[in-house]
Scaffold this motif. Sequence first.
Motif, PDB file in Angstrom:
ATOM      1  N   ALA A 243      76.867  -5.180  -2.051  1.00 51.75           N
ATOM      2  CA  ALA A 243      76.596  -3.951  -1.462  1.00 51.75           C
ATOM      3  C   ALA A 243      75.273  -4.391  -0.520  1.00 51.75           C
ATOM      4  CB  ALA A 243      76.029  -2.779  -2.227  1.00 51.75           C
ATOM      5  N   VAL A 244      74.331  -5.062  -0.967  1.00 47.91           N
ATOM      6  CA  VAL A 244      73.320  -5.464  -0.184  1.00 47.91           C
ATOM      7  C   VAL A 244      73.801  -6.288   1.096  1.00 47.91           C
ATOM      8  CG1 VAL A 244      71.096  -6.683  -0.150  1.00 47.91           C
ATOM      9  CG2 VAL A 244      71.747  -5.348  -2.120  1.00 47.91           C
ATOM     10  N   LYS A 245      74.597  -7.144   0.816  1.00 44.98           N
ATOM     11  CA  LYS A 245      75.201  -8.003   1.924  1.00 44.98           C
ATOM     12  C   LYS A 245      75.517  -7.118   3.069  1.00 44.98           C
ATOM     13  CE  LYS A 245      76.140 -12.361  -0.118  1.00 44.98           C
ATOM     14  NZ  LYS A 245      77.036 -13.454  -0.319  1.00 44.98           N
ATOM     15  N   GLY A 246      76.312  -6.059   2.694  1.00 47.65           N
ATOM     16  CA  GLY A 246      77.177  -5.218   3.630  1.00 47.65           C
ATOM     17  C   GLY A 246      75.967  -4.561   4.331  1.00 47.65           C
ATOM     18  N   PHE A 247      75.099  -3.967   3.616  1.00 50.12           N
ATOM     19  CA  PHE A 247      74.014  -3.262   4.261  1.00 50.12           C
ATOM     20  C   PHE A 247      73.109  -3.959   5.193  1.00 50.12           C
ATOM     21  CE2 PHE A 247      69.607  -1.660   4.287  1.00 50.12           C
ATOM     22  CZ  PHE A 247      69.554  -0.215   4.630  1.00 50.12           C
ATOM     23  N   GLN A 248      72.841  -4.989   4.684  1.00 50.47           N
ATOM     24  CA  GLN A 248      72.154  -6.103   5.820  1.00 50.47           C
ATOM     25  C   GLN A 248      72.985  -6.433   6.884  1.00 50.47           C
ATOM     26  OE1 GLN A 248      71.378  -9.141   2.906  1.00 50.47           O
ATOM     27  NE2 GLN A 248      69.357  -8.631   2.619  1.00 50.47           N
ATOM     28  N   GLY A 249      74.183  -6.941   6.821  1.00 49.59           N
ATOM     29  CA  GLY A 249      74.994  -7.217   7.891  1.00 49.59           C
ATOM     30  C   GLY A 249      75.275  -5.969   8.969  1.00 49.59           C
ATOM     31  N   LYS A 250      75.257  -4.713   8.624  1.00 50.85           N
ATOM     32  CA  LYS A 250      75.373  -3.619   9.408  1.00 50.85           C
ATOM     33  C   LYS A 250      74.309  -3.349  10.204  1.00 50.85           C
ATOM     34  CE  LYS A 250      77.610   0.434  10.560  1.00 50.85           C
ATOM     35  NZ  LYS A 250      79.072   0.200  11.190  1.00 50.85           N
ATOM     36  N   ARG A 251      73.087  -3.907   9.860  1.00 49.45           N
ATOM     37  CA  ARG A 251      71.944  -3.863  10.446  1.00 49.45           C
ATOM     38  C   ARG A 251      71.312  -4.859  10.975  1.00 49.45           C
ATOM     39  NH1 ARG A 251      73.692  -0.517   7.280  1.00 49.45           N
ATOM     40  NH2 ARG A 251      73.411   1.947   7.465  1.00 49.45           N
ATOM     41  N   GLY A 252      71.875  -5.944  11.253  1.00 49.11           N
ATOM     42  CA  GLY A 252      71.678  -7.146  11.907  1.00 49.11           C
ATOM     43  C   GLY A 252      70.456  -8.183  11.274  1.00 49.11           C
ATOM     44  N   LEU A 253      70.617  -7.639   9.791  1.00 50.65           N
ATOM     45  CA  LEU A 253      69.557  -8.428   8.861  1.00 50.65           C
ATOM     46  C   LEU A 253      70.212  -9.673   8.263  1.00 50.65           C
ATOM     47  CD1 LEU A 253      67.846  -5.623   7.100  1.00 50.65           C
ATOM     48  CD2 LEU A 253      67.059  -6.718   9.074  1.00 50.65           C
ATOM     49  N   PRO A 254      69.775 -10.595   7.961  1.00 47.41           N
ATOM     50  CA  PRO A 254      70.481 -12.110   7.294  1.00 47.41           C
ATOM     51  C   PRO A 254      71.268 -11.400   6.067  1.00 47.41           C
ATOM     52  CG  PRO A 254      68.230 -12.646   8.100  1.00 47.41           C
ATOM     53  CD  PRO A 254      68.226 -10.980   8.185  1.00 47.41           C
ATOM     54  N   ARG A 255      72.270 -11.800   6.197  1.00 46.92           N
ATOM     55  CA  ARG A 255      73.221 -11.371   4.909  1.00 46.92           C
ATOM     56  C   ARG A 255      73.078 -12.441   3.616  1.00 46.92           C
ATOM     57  NH1 ARG A 255      77.900  -8.674   5.406  1.00 46.92           N
ATOM     58  NH2 ARG A 255      78.920  -9.993   4.103  1.00 46.92           N
ATOM     59  N   THR A 256      71.743 -12.092   3.054  1.00 45.43           N
ATOM     60  CA  THR A 256      71.426 -12.789   1.773  1.00 45.43           C
ATOM     61  C   THR A 256      71.782 -12.460   0.549  1.00 45.43           C
ATOM     62  OG1 THR A 256      69.237 -11.947   1.466  1.00 45.43           O
ATOM     63  CG2 THR A 256      69.321 -13.762   3.105  1.00 45.43           C
ATOM     64  N   GLY A 257      72.015 -11.042   0.414  1.00 40.38           N
ATOM     65  CA  GLY A 257      72.469 -10.404  -0.849  1.00 40.38           C
ATOM     66  C   GLY A 257      71.152 -10.186  -1.652  1.00 40.38           C
ATOM     67  N   GLU A 258      70.171 -10.629  -1.308  1.00 43.10           N
ATOM     68  CA  GLU A 258      68.746 -10.363  -1.775  1.00 43.10           C
ATOM     69  C   GLU A 258      67.922  -9.140  -1.068  1.00 43.10           C
ATOM     70  OE1 GLU A 258      67.630 -14.891  -3.510  1.00 43.10           O
ATOM     71  OE2 GLU A 258      67.072 -14.352  -1.430  1.00 43.10           O
ATOM     72  N   LEU A 259      67.279  -8.355  -2.171  1.00 48.13           N
ATOM     73  CA  LEU A 259      66.653  -7.190  -1.612  1.00 48.13           C
ATOM     74  C   LEU A 259      65.403  -7.708  -1.195  1.00 48.13           C
ATOM     75  CD1 LEU A 259      65.355  -4.333  -1.387  1.00 48.13           C
ATOM     76  CD2 LEU A 259      67.874  -4.494  -1.207  1.00 48.13           C
ATOM     77  N   ASP A 260      65.102  -7.987   0.026  1.00 49.03           N
ATOM     78  CA  ASP A 260      63.606  -8.364   0.654  1.00 49.03           C
ATOM     79  C   ASP A 260      62.949  -7.246   0.773  1.00 49.03           C
ATOM     80  OD1 ASP A 260      64.558  -8.059   3.411  1.00 49.03           O
ATOM     81  OD2 ASP A 260      65.679  -9.787   3.191  1.00 49.03           O
ATOM     82  N   ALA A 261      61.566  -7.760   1.259  1.00 49.67           N
ATOM     83  CA  ALA A 261      60.937  -6.538   1.783  1.00 49.67           C
ATOM     84  C   ALA A 261      61.387  -5.478   3.068  1.00 49.67           C
ATOM     85  CB  ALA A 261      59.545  -7.069   1.999  1.00 49.67           C
ATOM     86  N   VAL A 262      61.883  -6.333   3.853  1.00 50.06           N
ATOM     87  CA  VAL A 262      62.404  -5.745   5.132  1.00 50.06           C
ATOM     88  C   VAL A 262      63.725  -4.809   4.755  1.00 50.06           C
ATOM     89  CG1 VAL A 262      63.524  -5.923   7.351  1.00 50.06           C
ATOM     90  CG2 VAL A 262      61.342  -7.648   6.754  1.00 50.06           C
ATOM     91  N   THR A 263      64.547  -5.354   4.102  1.00 51.99           N
ATOM     92  CA  THR A 263      65.742  -4.707   3.694  1.00 51.99           C
ATOM     93  C   THR A 263      65.195  -3.338   2.920  1.00 51.99           C
ATOM     94  OG1 THR A 263      67.061  -6.638   3.556  1.00 51.99           O
ATOM     95  CG2 THR A 263      68.024  -4.837   2.755  1.00 51.99           C
ATOM     96  N   TRP A 264      64.456  -3.689   2.017  1.00 53.50           N
ATOM     97  CA  TRP A 264      64.090  -2.367   1.109  1.00 53.50           C
ATOM     98  C   TRP A 264      63.286  -1.347   2.094  1.00 53.50           C
ATOM     99  CZ3 TRP A 264      64.546   0.529  -2.745  1.00 53.50           C
ATOM    100  CH2 TRP A 264      63.657   1.190  -3.274  1.00 53.50           C
ATOM    101  N   GLU A 265      62.663  -1.634   2.930  1.00 55.69           N
ATOM    102  CA  GLU A 265      62.028  -0.546   3.758  1.00 55.69           C
ATOM    103  C   GLU A 265      63.229  -0.054   4.609  1.00 55.69           C
ATOM    104  OE1 GLU A 265      59.095   0.810   4.012  1.00 55.69           O
ATOM    105  OE2 GLU A 265      58.721  -0.613   2.151  1.00 55.69           O
ATOM    106  N   ARG A 266      64.092  -0.555   5.154  1.00 58.73           N
ATOM    107  CA  ARG A 266      65.039   0.103   5.868  1.00 58.73           C
ATOM    108  C   ARG A 266      66.025   0.956   5.166  1.00 58.73           C
ATOM    109  NH1 ARG A 266      66.836  -2.634  10.708  1.00 58.73           N
ATOM    110  NH2 ARG A 266      68.311  -0.713  10.601  1.00 58.73           N
ATOM    111  N   LEU A 267      66.278   0.472   3.831  1.00 60.33           N
ATOM    112  CA  LEU A 267      67.025   1.145   2.648  1.00 60.33           C
ATOM    113  C   LEU A 267      66.213   2.531   2.399  1.00 60.33           C
ATOM    114  CD1 LEU A 267      69.639   1.454   0.940  1.00 60.33           C
ATOM    115  CD2 LEU A 267      68.374  -0.033  -0.834  1.00 60.33           C
ATOM    116  N   ARG A 268      64.801   2.353   2.228  1.00 55.89           N
ATOM    117  CA  ARG A 268      64.189   3.665   1.952  1.00 55.89           C
ATOM    118  C   ARG A 268      64.008   4.623   2.875  1.00 55.89           C
ATOM    119  NH1 ARG A 268      58.314   2.077  -0.121  1.00 55.89           N
ATOM    120  NH2 ARG A 268      58.450   4.418  -0.387  1.00 55.89           N
ATOM    121  N   GLY A 269      64.079   4.080   4.293  1.00 61.51           N
ATOM    122  CA  GLY A 269      64.163   4.903   5.283  1.00 61.51           C
ATOM    123  C   GLY A 269      65.231   5.850   5.437  1.00 61.51           C
ATOM    124  N   MET A 270      66.338   5.319   4.949  1.00 61.96           N
ATOM    125  CA  MET A 270      67.659   6.002   5.268  1.00 61.96           C
ATOM    126  C   MET A 270      68.230   6.845   3.977  1.00 61.96           C
ATOM    127  SD  MET A 270      69.853   2.939   6.957  1.00 61.96           S
ATOM    128  CE  MET A 270      71.369   4.073   7.197  1.00 61.96           C
TER     129      MET A 270
END
Length: 285
Positions: free
Chosen positions: A117-144
């Motif tokens: 799920a994290v990889k899918g969310f990251q890829g949709k938003r042009g972020l590295p598809r690591t599958g790890e919940l990093d600080a940048v991914t977390w901020e995008r997820l919280r904002g949505m």
Amino acid sequence: MRTTGMGRSLAALVALVAVSGCTAQAVDTHGSTHGSTQGKTPGSTRGSTPPSASKTERSATPGDDKPGGTTPSAAPKVLWSRGDKGNDVREVQARLHQLAWLIPAPTGTYDTPTVTAVKGFQGKRGLPRTGELDAVTWERLRGMTHKPAAWELYPYGGQPAARPDPRCMTGRVLCVSKTSRTLRWMIDGKTVSEMDVRFGSQYTPTREGVFSVYFKSRYHVSTIYHTSMPYAMFFSGGQAVHYSPDFAARGYYGASHGCVNVRDEEKIAALFAQVRNGDKVVVYW
């Protein structure tokens, strides 16, 4: 001959200056230096991470430099990844569920479906598809997403039972907490069993207060909604504690018509066998 000698001396001096020249070196978050684009200081390391470094420190360490290139910027800190457990992971999963990236209910364990799920969310938003919940991914997820409510964190139950209401501490009591969505079967202040429960919707709320069981029906069928209500224990008008296959299937994504639904058939079967008419029922927040 003198001119030739002076020329050789001058060439040697220029070569010495070139070898000894100072070059800028990148410094990572630990204060360690990395090789410059023109050369490395003898004996320097390639930016290896100490064995004792934390997960976030490991992710913040830049990669090795490449000859002729520039030092890459530090990667965002990894907050959670595969194998991590806890309430924070449960919140991440609930937020991913809000966006339909994660279909299964939150478990509190960063498992394979969460990585996907994290990889899918990251890829949709042009972020590295690591599958790890990093600080940048977390901020995008919280904002949505919005902060998950308790029922979103435990959509199929499993939330710890709330402290018993004082009115539950004497006698034989079905102690029902709307806060934790749990039922305690208590006798003389001691908990005999616990189970997850579901209540009515906004338009058909479950009544609160002190009641008593006045009628039991093992194979009951609602005369109003014509639905099955196994192990029904009525306590207020048409409201009863009973087993709900819908609750077992859909969790808190559904609601009752005012009854107290139980999702564990084995537990409510045992409860039904123990409860007697006249036993107290306390429904509270």
